[in-house]
Design an enzyme around this catalytic site. Structure first.
Site, mmCIF file in Angstrom:
data_model
loop_
_atom_site.group_PDB
_atom_site.id
_atom_site.type_symbol
_atom_site.label_atom_id
_atom_site.label_comp_id
_atom_site.label_asym_id
_atom_site.label_seq_id
_atom_site.Cartn_x
_atom_site.Cartn_y
_atom_site.Cartn_z
ATOM 1 N N GLU A 83 43.961 -40.754 -14.784
ATOM 2 C CA GLU A 83 43.964 -41.475 -13.504
ATOM 3 C C GLU A 83 43.009 -42.669 -13.566
ATOM 4 O OE1 GLU A 83 41.448 -41.342 -9.686
ATOM 5 O OE2 GLU A 83 42.276 -39.340 -10.057
ATOM 6 N N HIS A 84 41.816 -42.463 -14.114
ATOM 7 C CA HIS A 84 40.865 -43.566 -14.271
ATOM 8 C C HIS A 84 41.410 -44.634 -15.209
ATOM 9 C CE1 HIS A 84 36.842 -42.178 -12.533
ATOM 10 N NE2 HIS A 84 37.681 -41.192 -12.237
ATOM 11 N N GLU A 160 30.600 -38.695 -13.092
ATOM 12 C CA GLU A 160 31.202 -38.206 -11.855
ATOM 13 C C GLU A 160 31.072 -36.695 -11.763
ATOM 14 O OE1 GLU A 160 35.584 -38.127 -9.679
ATOM 15 O OE2 GLU A 160 35.128 -39.730 -11.106
#
Length: 465
Positions: A83-84, A160
């Site tokens: 996704e990143h 994160e």
């Protein structure tokens, strides 16, 4: 919830309100029932359009049927990592340019990964929809996955994890709780991945995931806003139509074995307050018409939590003073198995064991005495209001469609789900408590607070795409 006022006049909500008021849908004109609209491209990509004329904007979302539950041991977190990387460029759009182009168009964008799916969205002026489709179609099949960009982004993902899980005691508690409640099903692994897997992941793992799951026949597009569905379908043909489908991996059943007894764990972490979390294995919605228990469980959650007169707030917090906070969490919409959570922090002078006993006593009371008519009316109003209020937001409408579809529930069943919720009886609520809230379905997690550090660690890496 403050009630249902302020919505009745909106024509877009007509069918839901007629249902809410007990009126028949049969007399409505066909045009009122045909929105949303759907079209399927030759490559398998489905386009779902919901016309909403209240503002000259649109929400464009691409949903992929691939989440952390599709990962394998050793590569946990790869769905979220990819996704990143989807923001890190294609041959025609440089790294970081995607979001800059969206902002220049007057919109905003982001993405999110769950256990069940990965989704990307843009909220933009309606005239910029074609540009968003072009950008999304480009990265659907032309993602660069540059090793240098990957080397930077994997650091962002690890940071994160540190910020949102490792440094957050309650997040750590729930991560361990889920890993203990599920032994075989992939829901046991965190969406962000285990740190050791992230440390050993390579750009090849990301590329393999992209090539495995990112295909038009494993995705669908949702557009909600001030648009004409026929024009949207034409744009989809132009931008998404040329992308070739490919054979998808076989998805094998992953059934969680039956639990043989209560499971317990304790997490020690720096925190101000202790926490007790009980997780009971419960069913989720599979058949909108035949199922009854998921609706009863949703009603139970509303009876126990969600407003000042709910049982936990009234009994555990105010009357018994057992807890400073007490609540529930239950999601009936998911691809995998369900958990019903009871979570709270004991009051000063009360122990975690006493709060756990308080939770259990409230459940036993419902199992033996049931819920009152007044509680059911209030819970029903709360649930219906929350469903109706979603339709005030284009983004929430798009989310509702996407989440239903990724769980295998047709988005067209939205109104029927509301009807079924309204039909839940007090006896059905009582029966699900008696059937599912037993020790052989229970995992208990306790947060044992440790002294807080004098200084907190500060991140130097932005976790924003």
């Amino acid at each position: 919830m403050s009630g249902l006022r302020g919505i009745l006049y909106r024509s877009l909500h007509q069918t839901a309100w007629l249902t809410l008021l007990g009126m028949s849908l049969a007399g409505l004109p066909q045009t009122a029932l045909s929105n949303p609209f759907e079209y399927k491209l030759a490559n398998g990509l489905r386009i779902i359009v919901k016309e909403d004329r209240r503002a000259p904007t649109a929400v464009h979302m691409v949903w992929y049927h691939a989440g952390s539950m599709d990962e394998h041991n050793g590569t946990t977190g790869v769905a979220h990592l990819l996704e990143h990387m989807m923001f890190k460029g294609t041959p025609s759009v440089g790294a970081g340019e995607f979001s800059r182009l969206v902002a220049a168009a007057g919109g905003r964008d982001n993405a999110f990964t769950s256990k069940d799916y990965t989704a990307y969205f843009q909220q933009i002026p309606k005239q910029k929809l074609a540009q968003m489709m072009r950008l999304e179609a480009d990265r659907m099949h032309h993602l660069t996955l540059d090793p240098k960009e990957y080397a930077q982004e994997i650091k962002v993902v690890m940071e994160e994890r540190r910020l949102r899980t490792d440094d957050q005691p309650q997040a750590r508690l729930f991560e361990q709780l889920t890993a203990t409640a599920f032994q075989a099903h992939p829901y046991r692994t965190p969406v962000v991945g285990w740190m050791n897997d992230l440390e050993n992941m390579t750009v090849r793992d990301a590329r393999a995931w992209y090539e495995r799951w990112y295909a038009p026949n494993n995705a669908f597009v949702v557009v909600v806003g001030d648009v004409d569905h026929r024009e949207v379908f034409q744009l989809a043909e132009k931008h998404y139509g040329p992308i070739r489908p490919h054979t998808l991996p076989e998805r094998k059943p992953q059934i969680e074995p039956a639990q043989d007894g209560i499971r317990r764990l304790t997490v020690k972490a720096p925190a101000e307050l202790p926490v007790v979390a009980l997780a009971y294995k419960t069913p989720v919605l599979r058949d909108v018409e035949k199922d009854t228990e998921p609706y009863a469980l949703q009603m139970l959650a509303a009876v126990l939590d969600g407003h000042d007169a709910a049982r936990f707030t009234r009994s555990l917090v105010r009357e018994q003073r057992l807890a400073v906070s007490a609540g529930t969490s239950y999601d009936a919409i998911s691809r995998g198995p369900g958990l019903f959570y009871l979570v709270g922090s004991p009051s000063e002078g009360k122990t975690r064991a006493e709060l756990e006993a308080g939770f259990r006593a409230e459940l036993m009371r419902i199992a033996s005495e049931g819920v009152t008519a007044e509680e059911l009316v209030r819970a029903r109003a709360q649930l219906v209001a929350s469903q109706i209020y979603k339709r005030d937001s284009m983004f929430a409408q798009a989310m509702e469609i996407g989440q239903l579809e990724t769980a295998g529930i047709p988005y067209t069943a939205e109104t029927r789900i509301l009807e079924k919720l309204q039909a839940v009886t007090a006896e059905q609520v009582r029966e699900v408590v008696k059937k599912y809230f037993r020790d052989d379905r229970l995992t208990v997690a306790e947060l044992d607070p440790q002294p807080l550090p004098k200084t907190s660690r500060k991140s130097t890496i932005s976790t924003r795409h």
